[in-house]
Design a protein around this motif. Structure first.
Motif, PDB file in Angstrom:
ATOM      1  N   TYR A 185      17.249 -40.912  72.150  1.00 56.55           N
ATOM      2  CA  TYR A 185      17.661 -41.194  70.773  1.00 56.55           C
ATOM      3  C   TYR A 185      19.084 -41.742  70.809  1.00 56.55           C
ATOM      4  O   TYR A 185      19.938 -41.219  71.540  1.00 56.55           O
ATOM      5  N   ILE A 186      19.325 -42.764  70.011  1.00 55.80           N
ATOM      6  CA  ILE A 186      20.670 -43.320  69.878  1.00 55.80           C
ATOM      7  C   ILE A 186      21.071 -43.221  68.404  1.00 55.80           C
ATOM      8  O   ILE A 186      20.401 -43.784  67.530  1.00 55.80           O
ATOM      9  N   PHE A 187      22.140 -42.489  68.157  1.00 54.67           N
ATOM     10  CA  PHE A 187      22.629 -42.273  66.788  1.00 54.67           C
ATOM     11  C   PHE A 187      23.872 -43.121  66.554  1.00 54.67           C
ATOM     12  O   PHE A 187      24.791 -43.130  67.383  1.00 54.67           O
ATOM     13  N   ARG A 188      23.885 -43.788  65.420  1.00 48.04           N
ATOM     14  CA  ARG A 188      25.063 -44.571  65.040  1.00 48.04           C
ATOM     15  C   ARG A 188      26.195 -43.635  64.622  1.00 48.04           C
ATOM     16  O   ARG A 188      26.001 -42.437  64.458  1.00 48.04           O
ATOM     17  N   GLU A 189      27.365 -44.216  64.412  1.00 47.91           N
ATOM     18  CA  GLU A 189      28.553 -43.415  64.092  1.00 47.91           C
ATOM     19  C   GLU A 189      28.371 -42.616  62.808  1.00 47.91           C
ATOM     20  O   GLU A 189      28.884 -41.504  62.680  1.00 47.91           O
ATOM     21  N   TYR A 190      27.629 -43.167  61.837  1.00 46.50           N
ATOM     22  CA  TYR A 190      27.460 -42.495  60.557  1.00 46.50           C
ATOM     23  C   TYR A 190      26.186 -41.652  60.512  1.00 46.50           C
ATOM     24  O   TYR A 190      25.811 -41.168  59.441  1.00 46.50           O
ATOM     25  N   GLU A 191      25.512 -41.462  61.644  1.00 48.80           N
ATOM     26  CA  GLU A 191      24.278 -40.693  61.689  1.00 48.80           C
ATOM     27  C   GLU A 191      24.455 -39.408  62.492  1.00 48.80           C
ATOM     28  O   GLU A 191      25.263 -39.349  63.418  1.00 48.80           O
ATOM     29  N   ARG A 192      23.665 -38.402  62.131  1.00 48.99           N
ATOM     30  CA  ARG A 192      23.597 -37.162  62.896  1.00 48.99           C
ATOM     31  C   ARG A 192      22.124 -36.768  63.017  1.00 48.99           C
ATOM     32  O   ARG A 192      21.294 -37.127  62.175  1.00 48.99           O
ATOM     33  N   GLY A 193      21.833 -36.000  64.084  1.00 45.29           N
ATOM     34  CA  GLY A 193      20.474 -35.526  64.296  1.00 45.29           C
ATOM     35  C   GLY A 193      20.420 -34.007  64.280  1.00 45.29           C
ATOM     36  O   GLY A 193      21.214 -33.349  64.956  1.00 45.29           O
ATOM     37  N   VAL A 222      23.260 -29.672  66.006  1.00 47.72           N
ATOM     38  CA  VAL A 222      23.420 -30.978  65.371  1.00 47.72           C
ATOM     39  C   VAL A 222      23.978 -31.930  66.430  1.00 47.72           C
ATOM     40  O   VAL A 222      25.022 -31.657  67.022  1.00 47.72           O
ATOM     41  N   CYS A 223      23.296 -32.994  66.696  1.00 43.23           N
ATOM     42  CA  CYS A 223      23.687 -33.911  67.764  1.00 43.23           C
ATOM     43  C   CYS A 223      24.068 -35.275  67.193  1.00 43.23           C
ATOM     44  O   CYS A 223      23.749 -35.612  66.054  1.00 43.23           O
ATOM     45  N   GLY A 224      24.752 -36.047  68.048  1.00 42.16           N
ATOM     46  CA  GLY A 224      25.184 -37.386  67.679  1.00 42.16           C
ATOM     47  C   GLY A 224      26.650 -37.405  67.272  1.00 42.16           C
ATOM     48  O   GLY A 224      27.268 -36.351  67.084  1.00 42.16           O
ATOM     49  N   GLN A 230      10.929 -30.533  71.692  1.00 44.19           N
ATOM     50  CA  GLN A 230      12.033 -30.694  70.755  1.00 44.19           C
ATOM     51  C   GLN A 230      11.733 -31.825  69.772  1.00 44.19           C
ATOM     52  O   GLN A 230      11.086 -32.819  70.121  1.00 44.19           O
ATOM     53  N   GLN A 231      12.215 -31.665  68.544  1.00 47.13           N
ATOM     54  CA  GLN A 231      12.122 -32.706  67.516  1.00 47.13           C
ATOM     55  C   GLN A 231      13.502 -32.884  66.887  1.00 47.13           C
ATOM     56  O   GLN A 231      14.292 -31.930  66.820  1.00 47.13           O
ATOM     57  N   VAL A 232      13.778 -34.105  66.433  1.00 44.98           N
ATOM     58  CA  VAL A 232      15.063 -34.445  65.825  1.00 44.98           C
ATOM     59  C   VAL A 232      14.820 -35.098  64.465  1.00 44.98           C
ATOM     60  O   VAL A 232      13.961 -35.974  64.345  1.00 44.98           O
ATOM     61  N   VAL A 233      15.584 -34.646  63.472  1.00 47.98           N
ATOM     62  CA  VAL A 233      15.545 -35.242  62.129  1.00 47.98           C
ATOM     63  C   VAL A 233      16.869 -35.945  61.892  1.00 47.98           C
ATOM     64  O   VAL A 233      17.942 -35.340  61.999  1.00 47.98           O
ATOM     65  N   ARG A 234      16.797 -37.233  61.590  1.00 44.97           N
ATOM     66  CA  ARG A 234      18.015 -38.021  61.362  1.00 44.97           C
ATOM     67  C   ARG A 234      18.564 -37.776  59.955  1.00 44.97           C
ATOM     68  O   ARG A 234      17.809 -37.610  58.998  1.00 44.97           O
ATOM     69  N   VAL A 264      27.913 -33.322  54.098  1.00 44.20           N
ATOM     70  CA  VAL A 264      29.012 -32.814  54.915  1.00 44.20           C
ATOM     71  C   VAL A 264      28.522 -31.806  55.945  1.00 44.20           C
ATOM     72  O   VAL A 264      29.244 -31.480  56.891  1.00 44.20           O
ATOM     73  N   ASP A 265      27.318 -31.278  55.759  1.00 47.33           N
ATOM     74  CA  ASP A 265      26.729 -30.335  56.716  1.00 47.33           C
ATOM     75  C   ASP A 265      25.260 -30.720  56.879  1.00 47.33           C
ATOM     76  O   ASP A 265      24.420 -30.392  56.034  1.00 47.33           O
ATOM     77  N   ALA A 266      24.954 -31.424  57.981  1.00 48.20           N
ATOM     78  CA  ALA A 266      23.591 -31.911  58.189  1.00 48.20           C
ATOM     79  C   ALA A 266      22.597 -30.772  58.351  1.00 48.20           C
ATOM     80  O   ALA A 266      21.440 -30.886  57.929  1.00 48.20           O
ATOM     81  N   GLU A 267      23.005 -29.675  58.957  1.00 45.28           N
ATOM     82  CA  GLU A 267      22.098 -28.537  59.153  1.00 45.28           C
ATOM     83  C   GLU A 267      21.594 -28.004  57.817  1.00 45.28           C
ATOM     84  O   GLU A 267      20.388 -27.842  57.598  1.00 45.28           O
ATOM     85  N   ARG A 268      22.507 -27.722  56.869  1.00 47.93           N
ATOM     86  CA  ARG A 268      22.094 -27.172  55.587  1.00 47.93           C
ATOM     87  C   ARG A 268      21.333 -28.199  54.750  1.00 47.93           C
ATOM     88  O   ARG A 268      20.434 -27.831  53.981  1.00 47.93           O
ATOM     89  N   ALA A 269      21.693 -29.488  54.863  1.00 52.25           N
ATOM     90  CA  ALA A 269      21.013 -30.517  54.080  1.00 52.25           C
ATOM     91  C   ALA A 269      19.553 -30.665  54.491  1.00 52.25           C
ATOM     92  O   ALA A 269      18.707 -31.013  53.656  1.00 52.25           O
TER      93      ALA A 269
END
Length: 255
Positions: free
Chosen positions: A27-35, A46-48, A59-63, A97-102
């Motif tokens: 997986y390649i995440f851009r600067e404004y993306e998180r996984g 949270v990666c990226g 494993q699974q990743v949600v952008r 601001v918090d990808a995990e909670r979103a």
């Protein structure tokens, strides 16, 4: 010959499997993306941004997107505190601001924010009168933004700004507002005229007291008035005559 053919086919299948496995694992995440990564269904981390290796099947990743979202709040029918029906629409700016909670705490954060903005818009504007909606829009924007930001904090979302775009009023209400504004202007004009009359009367009283100290000053005022009358082209001349000069005035004075 047949064995060589099957060996080559198996080799090609193995290469294809490795390529597909690599394609699924990278997986390649851009600067404004998180996984948001899950391992066997459990939240891991949270990666990226950048290059991330994910174990397929395990494993699974949600952008998620960390950029600011612009959500248009549909037109809402609002009844103000003074029982005036208006149509109001707005626009809301928010970001994650918090990808995990979103991802974990809410199923669809964009839909949730939109629905919450609609109900909050009706609730807040319903507590204010029409004049406040039209004149204090910045204050209302700040109140709505504060409420939304507080309620979306559990979703890991920051509401940056809320702007009320249009407040549409019925034509009959527009005419009523115009009449009210005209009446208000007339009231102010009458108050200003009354204040002017009051100030002029006060000045006349002061002038009368000052002229009473010097009786000869009244003669100068008479001559001044005659000079003003003579400068106008008129066939009628009104000459101010002191009452003391009249015979009846003298007799009454002497008696």
């Amino acid at each position: 010959m047949e064995t060589t053919y099957f060996d080559g086919l198996a080799y090609l299948i193995g290469i294809a499997a490795v390529v597909l496995l690599f394609w699924a694992a990278v997986y390649i995440f851009r600067e404004y993306e998180r996984g948001v990564m899950f391992t066997l269904g459990r939240f891991t981390r949270v990666c990226g941004p950048g290059f991330v290796i994910v174990i397929p099947i395990v494993q699974q990743v949600v952008r998620t997107d960390l950029r600011t979202f612009v959500e248009d709040v549909p037109t809402q029918d609002v009844i103000s505190r003074d029982n005036v029906s208006v149509k109001v629409n707005a626009v809301i700016y928010f970001r994650i601001v918090d990808a995990e909670r979103a991802i974990i705490n809410v199923a669809d954060y964009r839909s949730a924010v939109s629905q919450l903005a609609q109900t909050t818009l009706r609730s807040v504007l319903g507590k204010h009168e029409l004049d406040e909606m039209l004149a204090e829009r910045d204050k209302l924007n700040a109140d709505i933004q504060e409420i939304l930001d507080r309620q979306t904090d559990a979703w890991g979302i920051k509401v940056a700004n809320v702007e009320i775009k249009h407040v549409d009023i019925d034509d009959s209400m527009i005419r009523a507002i115009a009449k009210q504004a005209e009446a208000e202007r007339l009231r102010r004009a009458r108050v200003i005229n009354s204040e002017g009359e009051f100030q002029a009367a006060a000045k006349l009283v002061e002038a009368g007291k000052l002229l009473a100290t010097q009786p000869n000053s009244m003669q100068l005022r008479y001559f001044n008035a005659l000079n003003d009358i003579s400068s106008e082209r008129t066939s009628t001349v009104i000459f101010p005559l002191p009452v003391d000069l009249l015979p009846a005035g003298r007799k009454g004075k002497s008696s």
